[in-house]
Design a protein around this motif. Structure first.
Motif, PDB file in Angstrom:
ATOM      1  N   ALA A 138      50.811  11.268  59.091  1.00  0.00           N
ATOM      2  CA  ALA A 138      50.589  10.365  57.961  1.00  0.00           C
ATOM      3  C   ALA A 138      50.123   8.990  58.420  1.00  0.00           C
ATOM      4  N   GLN A 139      50.712   8.478  59.511  1.00  0.00           N
ATOM      5  CA  GLN A 139      50.333   7.143  59.978  1.00  0.00           C
ATOM      6  C   GLN A 139      48.878   7.107  60.417  1.00  0.00           C
ATOM      7  N   ARG A 140      48.459   8.099  61.212  1.00  0.00           N
ATOM      8  CA  ARG A 140      47.079   8.120  61.673  1.00  0.00           C
ATOM      9  C   ARG A 140      46.104   8.444  60.533  1.00  0.00           C
ATOM     10  N   THR A 141      46.530   9.251  59.592  1.00  0.00           N
ATOM     11  CA  THR A 141      45.669   9.550  58.450  1.00  0.00           C
ATOM     12  C   THR A 141      45.382   8.293  57.640  1.00  0.00           C
ATOM     13  N   THR A 142      46.427   7.510  57.358  1.00  0.00           N
ATOM     14  CA  THR A 142      46.236   6.271  56.598  1.00  0.00           C
ATOM     15  C   THR A 142      45.360   5.300  57.364  1.00  0.00           C
ATOM     16  N   ALA A 143      45.623   5.139  58.656  1.00  0.00           N
ATOM     17  CA  ALA A 143      44.826   4.208  59.464  1.00  0.00           C
ATOM     18  C   ALA A 143      43.359   4.607  59.484  1.00  0.00           C
ATOM     19  N   LEU A 144      43.078   5.892  59.638  1.00  0.00           N
ATOM     20  CA  LEU A 144      41.690   6.347  59.672  1.00  0.00           C
ATOM     21  C   LEU A 144      41.000   6.160  58.326  1.00  0.00           C
ATOM     22  N   ARG A 145      41.728   6.329  57.245  1.00  0.00           N
ATOM     23  CA  ARG A 145      41.149   6.089  55.910  1.00  0.00           C
ATOM     24  C   ARG A 145      40.818   4.607  55.735  1.00  0.00           C
ATOM     25  N   VAL A 146      41.692   3.739  56.239  1.00  0.00           N
ATOM     26  CA  VAL A 146      41.424   2.297  56.158  1.00  0.00           C
ATOM     27  C   VAL A 146      40.206   1.940  56.998  1.00  0.00           C
ATOM     28  N   PHE A 147      40.121   2.488  58.208  1.00  0.00           N
ATOM     29  CA  PHE A 147      38.960   2.208  59.056  1.00  0.00           C
ATOM     30  C   PHE A 147      37.666   2.724  58.410  1.00  0.00           C
ATOM     31  N   ALA A 148      37.744   3.865  57.732  1.00  0.00           N
ATOM     32  CA  ALA A 148      36.567   4.380  57.042  1.00  0.00           C
ATOM     33  C   ALA A 148      36.126   3.421  55.938  1.00  0.00           C
ATOM     34  N   ALA A 149      37.093   2.832  55.238  1.00  0.00           N
ATOM     35  CA  ALA A 149      36.764   1.853  54.196  1.00  0.00           C
ATOM     36  C   ALA A 149      36.127   0.608  54.809  1.00  0.00           C
ATOM     37  N   TYR A 150      36.639   0.176  55.952  1.00  0.00           N
ATOM     38  CA  TYR A 150      36.054  -0.974  56.644  1.00  0.00           C
ATOM     39  C   TYR A 150      34.644  -0.663  57.130  1.00  0.00           C
ATOM     40  N   TYR A 151      34.441   0.560  57.599  1.00  0.00           N
ATOM     41  CA  TYR A 151      33.100   0.919  58.082  1.00  0.00           C
ATOM     42  C   TYR A 151      32.087   0.837  56.946  1.00  0.00           C
ATOM     43  N   ALA A 152      32.453   1.356  55.782  1.00  0.00           N
ATOM     44  CA  ALA A 152      31.547   1.302  54.633  1.00  0.00           C
ATOM     45  C   ALA A 152      31.244  -0.143  54.251  1.00  0.00           C
ATOM     46  N   ARG A 153      32.261  -0.993  54.280  1.00  0.00           N
ATOM     47  CA  ARG A 153      32.057  -2.407  53.930  1.00  0.00           C
ATOM     48  C   ARG A 153      31.207  -3.116  54.987  1.00  0.00           C
ATOM     49  N   SER A 154      31.381  -2.755  56.250  1.00  0.00           N
ATOM     50  CA  SER A 154      30.659  -3.442  57.334  1.00  0.00           C
ATOM     51  C   SER A 154      29.160  -3.215  57.268  1.00  0.00           C
ATOM     52  N   LEU A 155      28.723  -2.137  56.601  1.00  0.00           N
ATOM     53  CA  LEU A 155      27.293  -1.856  56.495  1.00  0.00           C
ATOM     54  C   LEU A 155      26.561  -2.926  55.697  1.00  0.00           C
ATOM     55  N   THR A 156      27.271  -3.598  54.789  1.00  0.00           N
ATOM     56  CA  THR A 156      26.649  -4.638  53.949  1.00  0.00           C
ATOM     57  C   THR A 156      27.264  -6.005  54.168  1.00  0.00           C
ATOM     58  N   ASP A 157      28.146  -6.134  55.164  1.00  0.00           N
ATOM     59  CA  ASP A 157      28.816  -7.406  55.442  1.00  0.00           C
ATOM     60  C   ASP A 157      28.697  -7.701  56.934  1.00  0.00           C
ATOM     61  N   PRO A 158      27.623  -8.381  57.367  1.00  0.00           N
ATOM     62  CA  PRO A 158      27.410  -8.628  58.800  1.00  0.00           C
ATOM     63  C   PRO A 158      28.560  -9.380  59.465  1.00  0.00           C
ATOM     64  N   ALA A 159      29.177 -10.325  58.761  1.00  0.00           N
ATOM     65  CA  ALA A 159      30.275 -11.083  59.358  1.00  0.00           C
ATOM     66  C   ALA A 159      31.468 -10.179  59.650  1.00  0.00           C
ATOM     67  N   LEU A 160      31.752  -9.260  58.743  1.00  0.00           N
ATOM     68  CA  LEU A 160      32.850  -8.319  58.969  1.00  0.00           C
ATOM     69  C   LEU A 160      32.479  -7.304  60.047  1.00  0.00           C
ATOM     70  N   ALA A 161      31.213  -6.924  60.106  1.00  0.00           N
ATOM     71  CA  ALA A 161      30.769  -5.950  61.108  1.00  0.00           C
ATOM     72  C   ALA A 161      31.008  -6.454  62.525  1.00  0.00           C
ATOM     73  N   LYS A 162      30.870  -7.768  62.744  1.00  0.00           N
ATOM     74  CA  LYS A 162      31.086  -8.328  64.081  1.00  0.00           C
ATOM     75  C   LYS A 162      32.523  -8.139  64.542  1.00  0.00           C
ATOM     76  N   VAL A 163      33.445  -8.123  63.593  1.00  0.00           N
ATOM     77  CA  VAL A 163      34.860  -7.926  63.930  1.00  0.00           C
ATOM     78  C   VAL A 163      35.174  -6.440  64.024  1.00  0.00           C
TER      79      VAL A 163
END
Length: 242
Positions: A138-163
Motif C-alpha cells: 500500500a505504501q509503495r502503491t500510494t507513492a507511485l500514484r503520487v509520482f505519476a500525478a507529479y509526472y503529468a503535472r511536470s509536462l506543463t510546469d517547467p519549474a516543477l519539472a526541474k525538481v
C-alpha cells in the motif's frame, strides 16, 4: 504595518500610521479572522503541521490527481484552515515542491529500513532496489500514484519539472554503481556498460510498475521480467550459473 517612521503632528491626535496605505492594510488585517489557537505555529509544531498538510496533498494526488489539489482542498483534507496552509507554504507552487521533496525523503527513509545491504550478493541487493519502483504494498502503491500525478503535472510546469526530474539522475546512478561494483568483482556478463544497463533497468521497472498500477500487467509477471534481465546482467556470477 511597515518600518517607516510615523510623522509627527503639531496638533490634534497623534498619527498611528505613516500613510493611508498602511492604514488600509491595518483595516483589512483586522477584518480577517485570526488563525485558530490550535494552528498557531510553535517551536515544535511547524514540522508536524507541514507534514500533516503534505500528507493531505499526497492523498488528493493519489486519488484525484494534482489538478484537484487546490489550497482549499488540501486545507479541508488536512483539517486545517486555508490560512494555515498559506502560512506554512505561502503558495501552491511552494506546497507542490516541498511536498515532493518530503515524499522523496520519506521514501528513502523507508527504503533504507527495508533493504538489507549485503555486499556479497549484489544481485539480491539490486533486486530489492528495483522492487521500490513497483506497487508491492500500500505504501509503495500510494507513492507511485503520487509520482505519476507529479509526472503529468511536470509536462506543463517547467519549474516543477526541474525538481521532479533532477539532472543528476540519482536512481540511475545508484543502480549503475551497484552493477559497476559487481562488474569489478567479476560477477557480471562481460562487456557490459553499467550506465546503459541502469538506464534500461530503471526505465523498465518504472514503466512496468505503472502498468501494474493500471492493471495491464500482474505484479508477478513484471517481477519475472526483471529477473530475466538481472540473470543476463549477472551471467558471470557463479551462483547464477549454478
Amino acid at each position: 504595518m511597515c518600518p517607516a517612521a510615523v510623522p509627527a503632528t503639531g496638533r490634534g491626535r497623534p498619527a498611528l500610521y505613516c500613510s493611508r496605505s498602511c492604514q488600509a492594510k491595518a483595516y483589512r488585517r483586522r477584518k480577517q479572522p485570526p488563525v485558530p489557537a490550535a494552528e498557531q505555529p510553535t517551536a515544535a509544531a511547524p514540522l508536524h503541521r507541514r507534514r500533516q498538510i503534505a500528507e493531505a496533498l499526497w492523498r488528493i494526488a493519489a486519488e484525484r490527481g494534482l489538478h484537484a489539489a487546490s489550497l482549499r482542498e488540501v486545507a479541508a483534507e488536512a483539517g486545517v484552515s486555508l490560512r494555515a496552509v498559506q502560512y506554512h507554504f505561502t503558495s501552491k507552487h511552494r506546497l507542490l515542491v516541498d511536498a515532493l521533496r518530503m515524499l522523496h525523503a520519506e521514501n528513502e527513509r523507508i527504503a533504507r529500513s527495508r533493504i538489507r545491504f549485503d555486499a556479497t550478493d549484489p544481485r539480491a541487493l539490486l533486486r530489492a532496489v528495483l522492487d521500490e519502483f513497483l506497487p508491492v504494498d500500500a505504501q509503495r502503491t500510494t507513492a507511485l500514484r503520487v509520482f505519476a500525478a507529479y509526472y503529468a503535472r511536470s509536462l506543463t510546469d517547467p519549474a516543477l519539472a526541474k525538481v521532479f526530474l533532477p539532472d543528476e539522475q540519482p536512481l540511475e546512478r545508484l543502480v549503475a554503481q551497484l552493477i559497476s561494483a559487481a562488474q569489478t568483482d567479476g560477477r557480471t556478463a562481460p562487456g557490459l556498460d553499467p550506465w546503459r544497463e541502469a538506464d534500461l533497468l530503471v526505465s523498465g521497472a518504472v514503466g512496468l510498475g505503472n502498468d501494474v498500477l493500471h492493471g495491464r500487467r500482474a505484479l508477478e509477471e513484471v517481477r519475472r521480467t526483471l529477473d530475466y534481465h538481472l540473470d543476463k546482467i549477472f551471467a558471470g556470477d557463479p551462483r547464477t550459473r549454478r
